[in-house]
Design a protein around this motif. Structure first.
Motif, short mmCIF file in Angstrom:
data_model
loop_
_atom_site.label_atom_id
_atom_site.label_comp_id
_atom_site.label_asym_id
_atom_site.label_seq_id
_atom_site.Cartn_x
_atom_site.Cartn_y
_atom_site.Cartn_z
N VAL A 150 15.98 4.24 2.50
CA VAL A 150 17.30 4.36 2.30
C VAL A 150 17.06 5.62 0.37
CG1 VAL A 150 19.46 3.65 0.58
CG2 VAL A 150 18.89 2.85 2.86
N TYR A 151 16.10 4.28 -0.40
CA TYR A 151 15.73 5.59 -1.66
C TYR A 151 15.68 6.87 -1.27
CZ TYR A 151 13.32 7.01 -6.59
OH TYR A 151 13.22 7.48 -7.07
N ASP A 152 14.55 6.32 -0.84
CA ASP A 152 13.83 7.79 -0.11
C ASP A 152 14.88 9.12 0.93
OD1 ASP A 152 11.38 7.12 -0.93
OD2 ASP A 152 10.98 6.86 1.07
N ARG A 153 15.27 8.61 1.11
CA ARG A 153 15.84 9.33 1.98
C ARG A 153 17.40 10.22 0.98
NH1 ARG A 153 16.66 10.03 7.95
NH2 ARG A 153 18.44 10.17 7.57
N ASP A 174 0.60 -1.67 -0.20
CA ASP A 174 -0.20 0.23 -0.11
C ASP A 174 1.09 1.07 -0.28
OD1 ASP A 174 -2.27 -1.35 0.24
OD2 ASP A 174 -2.15 -1.73 2.45
N VAL A 175 1.94 1.26 1.16
CA VAL A 175 3.24 2.80 0.99
C VAL A 175 3.60 1.92 -0.30
CG1 VAL A 175 4.88 3.17 2.23
CG2 VAL A 175 3.06 2.19 3.56
N ILE A 176 4.21 1.20 -1.01
CA ILE A 176 5.07 2.01 -1.92
C ILE A 176 4.06 2.20 -3.50
CG2 ILE A 176 6.63 0.23 -4.13
CD1 ILE A 176 7.74 -1.03 -1.34
N CYS A 177 3.16 1.66 -3.13
CA CYS A 177 1.87 1.96 -4.82
C CYS A 177 1.26 2.93 -4.35
CB CYS A 177 1.39 0.85 -4.91
SG CYS A 177 1.56 -0.37 -4.97
N LEU A 228 12.64 -4.89 0.78
CA LEU A 228 12.07 -3.87 0.42
C LEU A 228 12.18 -2.94 0.99
CD1 LEU A 228 9.35 -5.55 -1.91
CD2 LEU A 228 11.59 -4.65 -2.76
N ALA A 229 11.51 -3.11 2.14
CA ALA A 229 11.60 -1.70 3.11
C ALA A 229 12.85 -0.98 3.71
CB ALA A 229 10.89 -2.30 4.45
N VAL A 230 13.60 -1.74 3.94
CA VAL A 230 14.97 -0.98 3.87
C VAL A 230 15.16 0.28 2.37
CG1 VAL A 230 17.66 -0.76 4.51
CG2 VAL A 230 15.78 -2.33 5.41
N GLY A 231 15.58 -0.78 1.34
CA GLY A 231 15.89 -0.68 -0.10
C GLY A 231 14.71 0.80 -0.81
N LYS A 232 13.73 1.25 -0.02
CA LYS A 232 12.57 1.47 -0.48
C LYS A 232 13.32 3.26 0.91
CE LYS A 232 8.62 4.24 -1.67
NZ LYS A 232 8.40 5.41 -1.44
N GLN A 281 21.02 13.08 -3.36
CA GLN A 281 21.95 12.08 -3.73
C GLN A 281 22.41 10.83 -4.71
OE1 GLN A 281 23.80 11.48 0.29
NE2 GLN A 281 25.35 13.46 0.29
N GLU A 282 19.93 10.30 -4.57
CA GLU A 282 20.10 9.38 -5.82
C GLU A 282 21.20 9.51 -7.02
OE1 GLU A 282 17.08 11.72 -7.29
OE2 GLU A 282 18.30 12.32 -6.33
N LEU A 283 21.50 7.93 -7.68
CA LEU A 283 22.10 8.07 -8.33
C LEU A 283 21.16 7.40 -9.72
CD1 LEU A 283 24.71 8.96 -10.24
CD2 LEU A 283 25.90 6.30 -8.58
N ARG A 284 20.49 7.15 -10.49
CA ARG A 284 20.32 6.68 -12.20
C ARG A 284 21.63 6.10 -12.50
NH1 ARG A 284 14.42 7.99 -11.03
NH2 ARG A 284 14.43 9.39 -9.62
N LEU A 285 21.10 4.49 -12.36
CA LEU A 285 21.54 4.32 -13.92
C LEU A 285 21.24 3.43 -14.15
CD1 LEU A 285 24.01 1.53 -10.68
CD2 LEU A 285 24.51 3.93 -11.58
N SER A 286 21.47 3.87 -16.33
CA SER A 286 19.68 3.43 -16.85
C SER A 286 20.13 2.17 -17.52
CB SER A 286 20.26 4.80 -17.54
OG SER A 286 21.18 5.08 -18.57
#
Length: 136
Positions: A114-117, A82-85, A108-112, A123-128
């Motif tokens: 870290v991503y949000d932070r 619910d939160v992710i969607c 998934l919770a930890v990854g989300k 500081q996010e880095l997108r790897l296409s």
């Protein structure tokens, strides 16, 4: 605990042993992996995210004890899906407690988190080209 933004509880406790809600007054994200560490009163003052509502409400887990205490599941904010969607949201006005009954969903919770932070701090880095092949 009082100074950590992220708290991970991984014990073998069979009954709640953390009863002091002031430990969470700074509104951390709590990964409640062991499921039986927190007193129901702490969950009732928090935002609660679970992986599977039916599954976590058994075997005297902290969420199960909170349900028994209140006679309701209204203290559950929603599932991680619910939160992710975007069907449910959490904010930092109260502690966020994630109580997963399945281990894989914790990643998934930890990854989300870290991503949000990373996004919030720019500081996010997108790897296409991270995935070599995306269509088969």
């Amino acid at each position: 605990m009082r100074a950590s933004d992220l708290i991970l509880l991984t014990t073998v406790a069979s009954t709640p042993h953390i009863t002091d809600a002031t430990l969470f007054a700074h509104n951390p994200l709590v990964l409640h992996l062991s499921l039986r560490d927190l007193a129901p009163e702490i969950l009732l003052k928090s935002q609660n995210v679970v992986d599977d509502v039916e599954h976590v409400m058994k075997a005297d887990t902290s969420p199960h004890l909170a349900e028994q205490k209140t006679g309701s599941r209204s203290f559950v904010t929603g599932t991680l899906a619910d939160v992710i969607c975007g069907r449910r949201s959490v904010d930092r006005c109260r502690p966020i407690i994630f109580s997963p009954f399945g281990m894989g969903i914790l990643d998934l919770a930890v990854g989300k988190w870290v991503y949000d932070r990373a996004v919030a701090s720019g500081q996010e880095l997108r790897l296409s080209d991270f995935f070599y092949e995306t269509v088969r």
